[in-house]
Design an enzyme around this catalytic site. Sequence first.
Site, PDB file in Angstrom:
ATOM      1  N   ARG A   1     -21.585  19.277 -10.041  1.00 26.89           N
ATOM      2  CA  ARG A   1     -20.474  18.470 -10.537  1.00 26.89           C
ATOM      3  C   ARG A   1     -19.537  18.076  -9.409  1.00 26.89           C
ATOM      4  NH1 ARG A   1     -17.064  19.040 -15.781  1.00 26.89           N
ATOM      5  NH2 ARG A   1     -15.597  17.335 -15.431  1.00 26.89           N
TER       6      ARG A   1
ATOM      7  N   MET B   1     -15.013  24.498 -20.176  1.00 22.28           N
ATOM      8  CA  MET B   1     -15.580  23.259 -20.769  1.00 22.28           C
ATOM      9  C   MET B   1     -15.030  23.048 -22.162  1.00 22.28           C
ATOM     10  SD  MET B   1     -17.721  21.937 -18.676  1.00 22.28           S
ATOM     11  CE  MET B   1     -18.316  20.829 -19.895  1.00 22.28           C
TER      12      MET B   1
ATOM     13  N   ALA C   1     -14.865  13.768 -22.393  1.00 20.14           N
ATOM     14  CA  ALA C   1     -14.105  14.475 -21.369  1.00 20.14           C
ATOM     15  C   ALA C   1     -14.048  15.955 -21.717  1.00 20.14           C
ATOM     16  CB  ALA C   1     -12.692  13.915 -21.281  1.00 20.14           C
ATOM     17  N   ASP C   2     -14.301  16.796 -20.724  1.00 21.32           N
ATOM     18  CA  ASP C   2     -14.141  18.230 -20.960  1.00 21.32           C
ATOM     19  C   ASP C   2     -12.824  18.670 -20.325  1.00 21.32           C
ATOM     20  OD1 ASP C   2     -16.667  18.998 -18.453  1.00 21.32           O
ATOM     21  OD2 ASP C   2     -14.565  18.459 -18.224  1.00 21.32           O
ATOM     22  N   SER C   3     -12.575  19.994 -20.292  1.00 23.14           N
ATOM     23  CA  SER C   3     -11.263  20.443 -19.817  1.00 23.14           C
ATOM     24  C   SER C   3     -11.062  20.131 -18.338  1.00 23.14           C
ATOM     25  CB  SER C   3     -11.061  21.928 -20.088  1.00 23.14           C
ATOM     26  OG  SER C   3     -12.179  22.645 -19.657  1.00 23.14           O
TER      27      SER C   3
END
Lengths: 300, 136
Positions: free
Chosen positions: A154, B1, B89-91
Site C-alpha cells: 500500500r 481498516m 475509503a478505509d480508515s
Amino acid sequence: MRISVISQLQRSFSMEFPSLVSLKLPSPMETHLWYIRPDEVKIPSLLKHYSQLLSPSEIDKVSQLRGDQLKKNALLARTLVRTTIARYQTNNAVDPRSLMFKKNTYGKPEVDWQNYKNCNIPPLHFNISHTDSLIACGVTVHVPVGIDVEDKERKIKHDVLAFAERFYSADEVKFLSTIPDPESQRKEFIKLWTLKEAYVKALGKGFSAAPFNTFTIQSKAGTKGEYNLCKTSEMTTSSLEKTNNCNGEWKFSLLELADSHYAAICIEDDQASGGAPMRVIVRKTIPFVEDELISESILL
Amino acid sequence: MASIAASSSTSLLARPRQLVIAANQVKCFSYGRRSYLSFNLRQLPTRLTVSCAAKPETVEKVCAVVRKQLSLKEEDEVTAATKFLALGADSLDTVEIVMGLEEEFGIEMAEEKAQSIATVEQAAELIEELLLEKAK
C-alpha cells in the site's frame, strides 16, 4: 490441511449447499484468524447463497456501495462473520442467517445473543478488517479482540515521516526516522498502523478514547512478533519527564498473511497466561466450501 | 481498516444535521402571578430552516482532495452527500484525506473530529468551523 467439502467440478452445477462444519472453540489467549481472498470466490450461485444469509439492513448497506468489487467484498465480509460465528456454536446448530448483531455504546459491533438466552453460548468476541484483496475475521473467547489488515504494498500518498509526525507518538516517529531506506520505512509505518488500529479496535471505545499519538507500540526486545504498548502520560509538559506507562494489559501479534498482507491482532490479556505470547491459528476459508489451515503462526 | 458493511468495525459516527428553527419574537406579560405569552400572530407559521451548506467552493475543494486521495476516475461522482465509505475509503484513507484537507486549507483538525467525518459535507462544515475559529 485442506478440508474440501465438495469438489470443484460439483460447484459449477446448481446443488444443495452443505451445512456448515462446526469448529472447536479457541483456547484462552488464542486467536483464530480467518480470511477470504475475494478473487477466489467467483461462482455466482455461491455468491447468491451468501447474499441469502444477510439481514435486510446488511443488504441495504451493501447496495449503497459503489461498484461491484466493493459490493462483493462487503457481502463476503458479512458472510465470513456470520458463518464463522455460527460454526463455533458446537452444542446447537446455529443458522448463520439468524444471528443478530448490535453495537456497543461506541459503535463496535458485537453479537446480540438475545434469542439464545437458554443455550450454552460461549462468550465469543470477533472483529473484522478488510482490504481490496483480503477480508479477515479474528475470533477469541472471553477477551475482546481487534484486528487490522493492510496490503504490504500500500502506497502512502503523503510523506511517511510527515504523516507519523502528525498522527503517531514521538517515540514512534523517532523509530521510523532511524530507518534509512524509504521502502523499509514505509513498510514499518504500515506495520505500526495495523498494530495501532488493532489496539483501538480491541479497546472498542472509538478513536477519541485512544488517539494515535497518545500511545506507542514497539517490538519487545529479544522476541519475535511480540509487542509492547506504552501509553504516554500527558501529565507534564516537558517531554523528558513524560512517563511511559507500559503495562501488560494488551497482547499483540503481527503476522504476514498470504505473502501479501500484514495482519495485526490485539487481545486483552486475561492475566492468567503468565506473560506467554498469544497463539494464533490462521485459516483461509471459502464459506460452505473449504477451510485451509495455513500454519500455526507466521510471526513478524 | 474500515469495514464497509452494516457492522462497521470503525466507528465513523455521522454528525446529526443541525436544525435551526427560526422562531419569532415571543413577548411575555406578567400580571400578578400569571404570565401570558403572546405571539405576533401576523408572522406565523414559524419557519424551519435546515442549517447546512458549507460554501460550494469549500465543498468543491474537499471533493478534489478526496478524488486525489482515492484515485477516483473522472466519471466517479463525488458530491456533498457522498459518503467516504461508499467510495471504498478505509480508515487510513480517511486520515490521509484529513491530512490533505489540512494542507489545502491551512488548518488542523482534532483527531477525534477527523475520525468522525463521514461525508464530504461534514468535512466541509468542519473546515469552515475551523477557519472561522482561526480568523478570530
